[in-house]
Enzyme design. Sequence first.
Site, PDB file in Angstrom:
ATOM      1  N   GLU A 111       0.880  -1.175   0.000  1.00 12.49           N
ATOM      2  CA  GLU A 111       0.000   0.000   0.000  1.00 12.49           C
ATOM      3  C   GLU A 111       0.913   1.219   0.000  1.00 12.49           C
ATOM      4  O   GLU A 111       1.460   1.588   1.045  1.00 12.49           O
ATOM      5  CB  GLU A 111      -0.896  -0.014   1.251  1.00 12.49           C
ATOM      6  CG  GLU A 111      -1.883  -1.170   1.294  1.00 12.49           C
ATOM      7  CD  GLU A 111      -3.068  -0.990   0.348  1.00 12.49           C
ATOM      8  OE1 GLU A 111      -3.389   0.161  -0.004  1.00 12.49           O
ATOM      9  OE2 GLU A 111      -3.661  -2.006  -0.056  1.00 12.49           O
TER      10      GLU A 111
ATOM     11  N   CYS B 292      -2.630   9.492   2.650  1.00  9.41           N
ATOM     12  CA  CYS B 292      -2.094   8.989   1.375  1.00  9.41           C
ATOM     13  C   CYS B 292      -3.047   9.244   0.215  1.00  9.41           C
ATOM     14  O   CYS B 292      -2.609   9.353  -0.919  1.00  9.41           O
ATOM     15  CB  CYS B 292      -1.784   7.506   1.492  1.00  9.41           C
ATOM     16  SG  CYS B 292      -3.203   6.554   2.038  1.00  9.41           S
TER      17      CYS B 292
END
Length: 456
Positions: free
Chosen positions: A208, A242
């Site tokens: 990720e 993010c």
Amino acid sequence: MVKDLVAAQNDFFATQKTKEVAYRKQYLKKLQEEIVAQEDSICDALYADFKKPKFESLATETQLVLAELKYAIKSVKSWSERNHVGASLLNFPSKEWVQPEPYGKVLIISPWNYPFMLSISPLIGALAAGNTAILKPSEFSPNTSKIIAQIIRKVFPPEYVTVVEGGVEASTALLAEKWEYIFFTGSTRVGKIVYKKAAEHLTPVTLELSGKNPCIVDESASIKLAAKRIAWGKFINAGQTCIAPDYILVHKNVKKALVEGLKTNIAGFYGESIEASQDFARITTSKHYEELKAMLKGQQVLFGGNYNDEDQYLEPTLVDEPQLDSTVMEGEVFGPILPIISYADKSELDEYISHYPNSLAFYVFSNTKKFQQRMMQNYSFGGGTINDTVVHITNKALPFGGVGQSGIGGYHGKHTFDLFSHHKAIVQRGNWLDPAIRYAPYNVSLKWIKKLKHFF
Ligand code: NAD
């Protein structure tokens, strides 16, 4: 020390205990109880790490995790069952199914920006799928790391789940071991290191990672609402998200209105003295704080730009028309700085977007269906939202993850369970029929064998 923990988890996994669904469920429930009991202390730890507002700690850390837990507890039995598929005629008589099974020991390495949620959320799926786990939270959110370790120690025996605290050294020692699955959340730079280490043992991974997320505002967009939703998605967690919009690409005809809208909303959210607001977090690490300040050098600031070194406060800041080769446009902006670039036509827009590799998130504000569709289809990115920011993360039915440079694999809800399961294919043949046709010597005409394609 790491070697002992790993050996203990190997031995424990071999006992087959974690293959019992009741066992998994019992521990998921214990984890749930402990998180509920510690919810305030978790929020306090997040506040101590980077003054994370309690509302944001509840909404984006503990409640998200509790929702995942609730769903996993309810569903773990059905997720773990064999999935029967239509049997192949060629195998007649037979039963055929897919059996999800755990990989074994899982290593979860997490970052500091959502330090609780990004540690526990993957752990839930790993345990629901029947794995054991070692968690390595970030050294840059030490208070949250400490409370995660306390919770895990209280709930689990270490041979089942344990936490290793520390920084690069701890991570490196863990990565030197053989794992059956590695789940990493963090920067693309470190993701590549993790991938290389995993390759030595052919260990499957989820990565990720990060990206430079464009936020496109078309001429037809509802500008007031767009400004509000962009300001929310960008400045929550002080921009250390993010999937926050990284930079805005706005049609030149609506730029002025959008900038005004952003200014109005920032003031509306945080008041006149943003530094005094209880609702705005700080930059977690001094390294990132210095990098963010450096991004502002030589830039035209439309709003904000103030900072305070004492507690790493950086004001929500709008930057006007930065060059693509400037620091603020080179890499990911992991903080409350929002570059705004105007475009005149589609080809110019395309040039900006295509300048960067696959982003983790992608946002389009437009009321034109064709434009929305074109944007969503033409570019490769992890996930996105039309006419809002960040919210594609809230639906557990949607897989969350990147593509290309922004990552490998997607999780949340059942996707996490599937990710941490090997899907074993099983055929159970009946014994009462065994046609001779497949055995040598092959006496069947090849004309008949050429019809086999209809039966696979
Ligand atoms: P990071 O990559 O520096 O660190 C992440 C983890 O890796 C930490 O636990 C750290 O201790 C460990 N680590 C650091 N250097 C290492 C090395 N050389 N070898 C082995 N392990 C190492 O990331 P960060 O600064 O903690 O987090 C911010 C980054 O994470 C941003 O780029 C952000 O976009 C990304 N991120 C991605 C997601 C996502 O879901 N895709 C979520 C949050 C953050």
